[in-house]
Structure formats: C-alpha cells, structure tokens
Scaffold this motif. Sequence first.
Motif, PDB file in Angstrom:
ATOM      1  N   LEU A 240       0.827  -1.209   0.000  1.00 29.07           N
ATOM      2  CA  LEU A 240       0.000   0.000   0.000  1.00 29.07           C
ATOM      3  C   LEU A 240       0.860   1.258   0.000  1.00 29.07           C
ATOM      4  N   GLU A 241       1.980   1.208   0.710  1.00 26.49           N
ATOM      5  CA  GLU A 241       2.883   2.370   0.733  1.00 26.49           C
ATOM      6  C   GLU A 241       3.449   2.650  -0.653  1.00 26.49           C
ATOM      7  N   ALA A 242       3.658   1.590  -1.412  1.00 30.37           N
ATOM      8  CA  ALA A 242       4.157   1.773  -2.781  1.00 30.37           C
ATOM      9  C   ALA A 242       3.118   2.490  -3.643  1.00 30.37           C
ATOM     10  N   ASP A 243       1.829   2.279  -3.311  1.00 31.05           N
ATOM     11  CA  ASP A 243       0.757   2.962  -4.046  1.00 31.05           C
ATOM     12  C   ASP A 243       0.585   4.406  -3.589  1.00 31.05           C
ATOM     13  N   GLY A 244       0.913   4.671  -2.327  1.00 30.53           N
ATOM     14  CA  GLY A 244       0.876   6.044  -1.828  1.00 30.53           C
ATOM     15  C   GLY A 244      -0.477   6.530  -1.347  1.00 30.53           C
ATOM     16  N   ASN A 245      -1.428   5.615  -1.128  1.00 33.54           N
ATOM     17  CA  ASN A 245      -2.740   6.022  -0.614  1.00 33.54           C
ATOM     18  C   ASN A 245      -2.656   6.130   0.910  1.00 33.54           C
ATOM     19  N   VAL A 246      -2.420   7.358   1.385  1.00 32.16           N
ATOM     20  CA  VAL A 246      -2.127   7.570   2.810  1.00 32.16           C
ATOM     21  C   VAL A 246      -3.287   7.136   3.699  1.00 32.16           C
ATOM     22  N   ASP A 247      -4.505   7.494   3.306  1.00 29.10           N
ATOM     23  CA  ASP A 247      -5.674   7.138   4.133  1.00 29.10           C
ATOM     24  C   ASP A 247      -5.815   5.630   4.278  1.00 29.10           C
ATOM     25  N   LEU A 248      -5.610   4.932   3.174  1.00 35.46           N
ATOM     26  CA  LEU A 248      -5.735   3.476   3.208  1.00 35.46           C
ATOM     27  C   LEU A 248      -4.615   2.849   4.033  1.00 35.46           C
ATOM     28  N   ILE A 249      -3.418   3.419   3.918  1.00 35.44           N
ATOM     29  CA  ILE A 249      -2.281   2.921   4.712  1.00 35.44           C
ATOM     30  C   ILE A 249      -2.576   3.098   6.198  1.00 35.44           C
ATOM     31  N   ARG A 250      -3.062   4.293   6.542  1.00 32.91           N
ATOM     32  CA  ARG A 250      -3.371   4.580   7.951  1.00 32.91           C
ATOM     33  C   ARG A 250      -4.454   3.623   8.473  1.00 32.91           C
ATOM     34  N   GLU A 251      -5.485   3.432   7.654  1.00 35.96           N
ATOM     35  CA  GLU A 251      -6.582   2.542   8.056  1.00 35.96           C
ATOM     36  C   GLU A 251      -6.082   1.115   8.271  1.00 35.96           C
ATOM     37  N   THR A 252      -5.176   0.680   7.397  1.00 33.90           N
ATOM     38  CA  THR A 252      -4.644  -0.683   7.507  1.00 33.90           C
ATOM     39  C   THR A 252      -3.797  -0.834   8.768  1.00 33.90           C
ATOM     40  N   TYR A 253      -2.981   0.180   9.074  1.00 29.89           N
ATOM     41  CA  TYR A 253      -2.211   0.146  10.328  1.00 29.89           C
ATOM     42  C   TYR A 253      -3.148   0.071  11.533  1.00 29.89           C
ATOM     43  N   GLU A 254      -4.226   0.835  11.494  1.00 34.02           N
ATOM     44  CA  GLU A 254      -5.183   0.833  12.606  1.00 34.02           C
ATOM     45  C   GLU A 254      -5.796  -0.556  12.793  1.00 34.02           C
ATOM     46  N   ARG A 255      -6.100  -1.199  11.701  1.00 35.50           N
ATOM     47  CA  ARG A 255      -6.670  -2.544  11.788  1.00 35.50           C
ATOM     48  C   ARG A 255      -5.681  -3.503  12.409  1.00 35.50           C
TER      49      ARG A 255
END
Length: 255
Positions: A240-255
């Motif tokens: 996901l970090e390679a894609d650069g979608n910050v919101d999705l990265i943050r959401e995934t970390y939260e999960r």
Amino acid sequence: RSVYERALDVEHRNITLWLKYAEMEMRSRQVNHARNVWDRAVTILPRANQFWYKFTYMEEMLKNIAGCRQVFERWMEWEPDEQAWLTYIKFELRYKELDRARAIYERFVYVHPEPKYWIKYAHFEENHSYIQSARRVYERAIQFFGDDHLDESLFIAFAKFEEGQKEHDRARVIYRYALDHMPKEKCSTLYNEYTRHEKKYGDKSSIDDVITSKRKFQYEEAVKTNPHDYDTWFDYVRMLEADGNVDLIRETYER
C-alpha cells in the motif's frame, strides 16, 4: 361427454380427468367445447400449469392470437413460475411483437427478481439491437438490487456487454465498481474476468492496477483468515505504501 361430466362431479380436482376430457373434445374438433373445458379447468385449478400450456397451445394452433394472449394474461395474474413467463415472451416474439415482449419482461423481472432474469432481459434488448435499452436494463438491475445484494454474475454480464460494444472504459468502470463494493470472498470470478479484460484491452498501467488489486485481495483474505500473521500485515502495508494512498495505509495500520 356425459361420463366425463359425471366423473368431474365426483373428482373435480383430478388433473388427468380434465386433460383427457379436453383432449377428447379437441380430437372431436369440438373447439368451443374444448375451450369451455379448459376455461373451467384453469378456473378451478389455476396452479396446474399443464392446463394453461395446453389452453394457449390450442388457441395458437387455431390462429386465435388475441384469444391466446388473453389466456396468457389470465395466467400471468397468478404469477406463475419463470418458464410460463418465458413461454409468453416467446409467443409474442413469434409474431414480432417486440413491444409486447418487452412489457412482459418488465413485469417478469419484478415478479421473479433474480439477476439471471434481468440479464436475460438485457440480452433480449441487445439481440434486437436496442443497445441503449440493454444498457439501461443493466443499470436498473444494479440499482434494483442495491449495495446489499450485489451479484457477481450481473456485473460480469454488464461488463461483457460493454466489451462487446467496444466500450472498454465503461467495462473497466463496471469491474472496478463491483470490486470496490462487493465482499471480497464473492469476487473470485470477477477478478479473473477483470484480469482477462485488461490483458486483452488495457495498457501497462491498467494491467498493473489489476495485479495490485489481486494482490490486495489475496492479502485481505490472508489477514482475515489469520489476523495475527504480522508478516502478511507488513507485506500488505508495504504494498500500500508503494501505491501512496495515505488514508488506506493509515486505516490498515489501525486494523
């Protein structure tokens, strides 16, 4: 005739008796008598589809098209099974009555609200070169089922329809919409069809998108199966970090 009438006085719900009585009248070319028998039979036993099939067949063989249509309409009031509706549609198509057939489809898909019948309706429009109408049927079907009852086969049929019209961007949007809104466990065939479409018609970036989507799907399945598999979580986040979608990265970390 007298014997049959006496028998019906005793066994008026006996389907075989009605069938043999009406067929006797037909063999004797007593059309009005046969019509009367069928009419009584469908009134007493409206759920016995054999009566309706034979009644409509007789009227059509007699070239009584208007009368046959009236019998079909009486039958449809009972909201019979799907085969009855399709038989009525085929009857109208035999006489090139496309508007009547369309009107029957309109009722049919609400009486039997299943994706496969909406798809059949869209195919009817497409087969008669009503492309915009076919597209509207697909769009209405997706609205009808809503986000809570999305169906993989419906989206695949819609996307393939657009592909057949060489509307590849439309097909791509349909695939992506479905993949974004449907539960991941119900999308395996959809992913395969999307991949096939992009390999055939997409450019490098769109193919990369498909591969990324597929990997994302696989990671989602893996962490769902084993939420304590931290290696998979880290691999997922790196992707996901390679894609650069910050919101999705943050959401995934939260999960």
